[in-house]
Design a protein around this motif. Structure first.
Motif, PDB file in Angstrom:
ATOM      1  N   GLU A 261      -1.175   4.782   2.980  1.00 61.07           N
ATOM      2  CA  GLU A 261      -1.015   3.373   3.358  1.00 61.07           C
ATOM      3  C   GLU A 261      -0.734   2.497   2.141  1.00 61.07           C
ATOM      4  OE1 GLU A 261      -3.825   1.961   6.292  1.00 61.07           O
ATOM      5  OE2 GLU A 261      -3.759  -0.017   5.363  1.00 61.07           O
ATOM      6  N   GLN A 262      -1.473   2.766   1.055  1.00 56.63           N
ATOM      7  CA  GLN A 262      -1.278   1.967  -0.151  1.00 56.63           C
ATOM      8  C   GLN A 262       0.142   2.151  -0.684  1.00 56.63           C
ATOM      9  OE1 GLN A 262      -3.540   3.170  -3.551  1.00 56.63           O
ATOM     10  NE2 GLN A 262      -2.778   1.485  -4.792  1.00 56.63           N
TER      11      GLN A 262
ATOM     12  N   LYS B 137       2.626   0.358   1.559  1.00 56.59           N
ATOM     13  CA  LYS B 137       2.539  -1.098   1.388  1.00 56.59           C
ATOM     14  C   LYS B 137       3.174  -1.528   0.072  1.00 56.59           C
ATOM     15  CE  LYS B 137      -1.568  -2.335   4.072  1.00 56.59           C
ATOM     16  NZ  LYS B 137      -3.011  -2.621   3.973  1.00 56.59           N
TER      17      LYS B 137
ATOM     18  N   SER C  23       6.209  -4.086  -0.202  1.00 55.49           N
ATOM     19  CA  SER C  23       6.071  -5.363  -0.908  1.00 55.49           C
ATOM     20  C   SER C  23       6.961  -5.411  -2.146  1.00 55.49           C
ATOM     21  CB  SER C  23       4.613  -5.630  -1.285  1.00 55.49           C
ATOM     22  OG  SER C  23       4.176  -4.652  -2.185  1.00 55.49           O
TER      23      SER C  23
ATOM     24  N   ILE D   8      -0.233  -3.528  11.271  1.00 54.21           N
ATOM     25  CA  ILE D   8      -0.313  -4.055   9.901  1.00 54.21           C
ATOM     26  C   ILE D   8       1.081  -4.306   9.332  1.00 54.21           C
ATOM     27  CG2 ILE D   8      -0.967  -3.453   7.527  1.00 54.21           C
ATOM     28  CD1 ILE D   8      -3.326  -1.901   8.691  1.00 54.21           C
TER      29      ILE D   8
ATOM     30  N   ALA E 203       5.474  -6.983  10.663  1.00 56.91           N
ATOM     31  CA  ALA E 203       6.438  -7.964  10.135  1.00 56.91           C
ATOM     32  C   ALA E 203       7.526  -7.303   9.298  1.00 56.91           C
ATOM     33  CB  ALA E 203       5.698  -9.005   9.307  1.00 56.91           C
ATOM     34  N   SER E 204       7.269  -6.118   8.819  1.00 53.43           N
ATOM     35  CA  SER E 204       8.237  -5.441   7.944  1.00 53.43           C
ATOM     36  C   SER E 204       9.077  -4.404   8.682  1.00 53.43           C
ATOM     37  CB  SER E 204       7.505  -4.735   6.804  1.00 53.43           C
ATOM     38  OG  SER E 204       6.638  -5.604   6.167  1.00 53.43           O
TER      39      SER E 204
ATOM     40  N   GLN F 214      -8.290  -3.175   9.449  1.00 54.40           N
ATOM     41  CA  GLN F 214      -8.652  -3.733   8.142  1.00 54.40           C
ATOM     42  C   GLN F 214     -10.160  -3.673   7.900  1.00 54.40           C
ATOM     43  OE1 GLN F 214      -6.853  -7.578   8.435  1.00 54.40           O
ATOM     44  NE2 GLN F 214      -4.851  -6.853   7.778  1.00 54.40           N
TER      45      GLN F 214
ATOM     46  N   ILE G 244      -1.019  -8.900   1.458  1.00 57.53           N
ATOM     47  CA  ILE G 244       0.134  -8.292   0.789  1.00 57.53           C
ATOM     48  C   ILE G 244       1.470  -8.732   1.398  1.00 57.53           C
ATOM     49  CG2 ILE G 244       0.205  -6.123   2.100  1.00 57.53           C
ATOM     50  CD1 ILE G 244       0.588  -4.743  -0.694  1.00 57.53           C
ATOM     51  N   PHE G 245       1.464  -9.058   2.701  1.00 55.62           N
ATOM     52  CA  PHE G 245       2.718  -9.487   3.331  1.00 55.62           C
ATOM     53  C   PHE G 245       2.725 -10.973   3.687  1.00 55.62           C
ATOM     54  CE2 PHE G 245       2.373  -4.942   4.765  1.00 55.62           C
ATOM     55  CZ  PHE G 245       3.276  -4.462   3.822  1.00 55.62           C
TER      56      PHE G 245
ATOM     57  N   PHE H  62      -6.559  -3.166  -0.396  1.00 55.07           N
ATOM     58  CA  PHE H  62      -5.593  -2.372   0.362  1.00 55.07           C
ATOM     59  C   PHE H  62      -6.028  -2.060   1.794  1.00 55.07           C
ATOM     60  CE2 PHE H  62      -4.602  -1.528  -4.100  1.00 55.07           C
ATOM     61  CZ  PHE H  62      -3.278  -1.929  -4.095  1.00 55.07           C
TER      62      PHE H  62
ATOM     63  N   ASP I  58      -6.818  -6.099   3.064  1.00 60.88           N
ATOM     64  CA  ASP I  58      -5.636  -6.925   2.803  1.00 60.88           C
ATOM     65  C   ASP I  58      -5.996  -8.312   2.271  1.00 60.88           C
ATOM     66  OD1 ASP I  58      -2.916  -7.175   2.665  1.00 60.88           O
ATOM     67  OD2 ASP I  58      -2.699  -7.978   4.687  1.00 60.88           O
ATOM     68  N   ARG I  59      -7.001  -8.363   1.377  1.00 62.04           N
ATOM     69  CA  ARG I  59      -7.397  -9.634   0.759  1.00 62.04           C
ATOM     70  C   ARG I  59      -7.121  -9.527  -0.740  1.00 62.04           C
ATOM     71  NH1 ARG I  59     -13.394  -9.717   2.486  1.00 62.04           N
ATOM     72  NH2 ARG I  59     -13.475 -11.903   1.908  1.00 62.04           N
TER      73      ARG I  59
END
Lengths: 415, 306
Positions: free
Chosen positions: A75-76, A79, A83, A100, A103-104, A383, B57-58, B269, B272-273
């Motif tokens: 996942e990291q 992401k 990003s 998660i 949006a991408s 999350q 992150i987004f 991660f 997401d903060r």
């Protein structure tokens, strides 16, 4: 001066590739290299390449750069790639990744001739995970997964209990009574149940006790309620009674290994364990039974998907490959070879073994409340998953009550 | 002898138009400076900026001032991880320094048969990936499947909760860290010990100095700069411990072995903060900085760092 110029030239030559552009070289032809990011539960990457071989044969200009990443780092990595503006062309995704990364992810509908017909090919519960708020498909569902109870059949038979029969109607109290007999009847068997150290597997118990993470209309976290507290308290009770090994949730031992070693009578795992146990369990027979009933019977739906990204460099080719891989014939081959449940509504797979086990998982999925799929499609649940596990462990350690754990989770969700 | 004055120490060179002494060194340093700038300085300032933002992150970062830092000190889990990290670092650094110094003292005199083999044996663990070390020790110390408990049980014992009891788990993590890293620091101490002139030891022997006295009066004072380097490197490494802990205990049981870096990773991660995690990282950096300065102050008096 000459020597200085030579030095300068060497330095330039050495570092010029760094500045020569980060992208892949593209020739004048239509050659395409698709970067595919993947993780394995078992042999999925190998089967994926095998499944798309005919696509590659039919499209010789397409090459695959398959990058297999350990799930813990997946996942990291994904992401960071997104990003950084350099996502893979195609990525394997879980139910938690889709919300998660929504949006991408590049919507698939515009690339389809008949989007509604394509969507209808998939199981509604799987499709629900893959849709955005506008109802566009963001990823193709590939496999469906379900949580369930896997039992050491030999051990239950040694105790003279027909587990297939009693599991049709059993409750947690009846399970507890029966499993104590199983432990007593089998030398070397120490525990009744191992539950994977994840909130997803614990959710099986949570839903069975009538609980949920979210409120009824799925707009906010709603953890502080009696059903959730009861589920956590029951889990603690199982630990305190010695029916569940502490080494899984308090230590870091792998419950599948404990099951394979014959130390536990039952394992709350998932349909993906069938493949592993088929390969690894040699000393006893095992099967899948319905999870005991709490307030209701429930599994936890899940699945795997493949998706492409808005910033992807080869979106057309990626969509083409994904459509090919997700059609009926290829999906059936992939699910058969990986021993997974298909996410397609029209799949007809004759597994060489374990048809009965797959049938139980399918049955449990069919009686699982629909809201569970919606909950797991919420990014917040994913999350907070580690935080929720930590709070439950604090209850198991006696550092707080179940109610305090629920309050802490609720507070964190609102932070 | 004429005493050197400050201005006499200056070396005057003709720099104008001298390519070898002006531009060439800069060119050779440029790649390193570029890498340092790209991967250390810019991310550092980026992290500092993000610590004042509410940022997923987004999502688009939003300035929140000191809110992240204020929340940190109300965050029980963060405070626990700070406490755990300091406890772990203290014991790990002290043990690492003592154990690696003892190993170096035993293996630096060329007086023992098979000394080089022993050096290699003690050094090998430091070449292993901490992930592999963590997984291996989890298999060794696991409650149910662990080799140690298997042996204990086969001898009639009941097994020990190595990784499910909080205190024992912390002790195991510290000891495994020492096992895994002491070989690396041992090599540093050996090179420090070998740089001490033999004449000093000969003179001490002639003067009738005991080995204990020789160690305290000659070896340790002349090793001070090496001790300082080991202390600083070991402290920084211990504050950044992550792979070993995650693979061995996953930070458990509960929060018993959860350290700052794991919490930073989780908040950044998983939750997401990113802004909040950046604030944690800044606090971690400040703590490491303070510890390093304190070590320099106490172990490196008079500026004798080399």
């Amino acid at each position: 001066m000459k020597r200085s110029l030579v030095v300068l030239f060497c330095i330039f030559a050495l570092f010029s590739p760094l500045f020569a552009g980060g992208g892949k070289e593209s020739s004048a032809s239509d050659d395409v290299t698709l970067t595919v990011l993947w993780f394995n539960d078992a042999n999925e990457s190998e089967v994926f390449m095998d499944t798309i071989q005919d696509y590659l044969d039919a499209n010789p200009n397409v090459k695959i750069d398959l990058q297999v990443i350990a799930f813990g780092d997946y996942e990291q990595k994904l992401k960071m790639m997104i990003s950084g503006g350099n996502p893979p062309d195609v990525a394997r995704l879980t139910t938690s990744h889709v919300p998660i990364l929504a949006a991408s992810l590049e919507p698939i509908d515009p690339y389809l001739e008949n989007p509604e017909a394509t969507k209808a090919e998939f199981m509604p519960s799987m499709l629900a995970f893959a849709l955005d708020k506008e109802g566009q498909m963001l990823a193709y569902p590939t496999e469906a997964t379900a949580n369930g109870m896997i039992v050491n059949l030999t051990a239950w038979e040694n105790a003279g209990i027909d587990v297939r029969e009693i599991s049709k109607t059993w409750t947690w109290d009846e399970w507890e009574e029966a499993v104590k007999k199983v432990i007593a009847a089998n030398e070397g068997m120490k525990y009744g149940l191992a539950v994977d150290y994840t909130i997803h597997r614990f959710a099986t118990l949570l839903y069975e006790f009538g609980g949920s993470f979210m409120n009824e209309d799925q707009t906010a976290f709603d953890m502080v309620k009696e059903e959730n507290i009861n589920a956590i308290n029951y889990f603690k009770h199982l630990h305190d009674e010695g029916l569940v090994p502490q080494s899984v949730w308090l230590g870091s031992e792998n419950p599948a290994e404990l099951f394979q070693a014959g130390l536990v009578a039952c394992h709350i795992g998932g349909s993906w364990n069938i493949n592993t146990y088929n390969t690894n369990v040699k000393d006893f027979e095992w099967t899948v039974v319905s999870t005991p009933k709490g307030e209701i019977n429930s599994s936890v739906p899940g699945g795997k998907f493949i998706g492409a990204f808005k910033d992807g460099k080869n979106k057309e080719a990626a969509m083409d490959l994904m459509a090919w891989f997700s059609d009926k014939a290829h999906n059936e081959k992939y699910c058969l070879d990986t021993f997974n449940l298909s996410s397609r509504a029209d799949a007809e797979i004759e597994y060489p073994t374990n048809s009965a086990e797959f049938a139980v998982f399918q049955h449990d999925l069919s009686i699982t409340p629909a809201f569970t799929a919606v909950e797991w499609g919420n990014a917040k649940v994913t999350q907070l998953s580690t935080f929720m596990v930590e709070q439950i462990v604090q209850v198991l350690l006696g550092n707080q009550t179940a109610e305090e754990a629920c309050q802490a989770i609720q507070a964190r969700s609102e932070a | 002898m004429k005493k050197l004055k400050k201005k006499d120490e200056r070396i005057h060179v003709r720099t104008k138009g001298n390519f070898h002494q002006t531009l060439a060194p800069m060119l050779f340093l440029a790649p390193n400076i570029l890498i340092f700038l790209l991967f250390i300085i810019i991310p550092l300032f980026q992290g500092l900026r993000m610590a004042f933002m509410d940022w997923g992150i987004f999502t688009v970062p939003e300035f929140v001032g000191l809110k992240n830092f204020a929340n940190l000190f109300k965050d029980e889990v963060f405070l626990i991880t700070i406490k755990n990290t300091i406890v772990y670092s203290f014991f790990a650094v002290v043990l690492l320094t003592v154990v690696s110094l003892c190993l170096a003292l035993m293996l630096s005199r060329n007086s023992m048969k098979g000394e080089r083999v022993f050096r290699a044996v003690f050094y090998i663990p430091s070449l292993l990936s901490m992930i592999a070390v963590g997984i291996a020790w989890r298999f060794i110390l696991g409650d149910e499947m662990g080799i140690v408990n298997y042996v204990l049980r086969s001898m009639g014992g009941s097994g020990v909760k190595w990784l499910t009891d909080g205190n024992l788990a912390m002790m195991c993590v510290i000891l495994v860290s020492v096992w895994a890293s002491s070989g690396y620091y041992m090599i540093m101490f050996i090179s420090g010990l070998q740089a001490i002139p033999n004449e000093l030891y000969e003179a001490a022997t002639i003067d009738g100095s005991s080995p204990w006295n020789t160690f305290w009066r000659i070896t340790l004072p002349l090793l001070r700069s090496t001790v300082l380097v080991v202390l600083v490197l070991a402290t920084i490494a211990s504050f950044k411990a992550y792979e070993l802990i995650v693979t061995m205990t996953k930070g458990g049981p509960g929060y018993a072995t959860k350290f700052i870096v794991q919490q930073v990773y989780q908040v950044a991660f998983q939750e997401d903060r990113m802004g909040y995690a950046s604030a944690m990282s800044i606090v971690l950096m400040v703590i490491i900085g303070i510890f390093t300065l304190v070590q320099f102050k106490f172990a490196g008096k008079d500026g004798q760092y080399d």
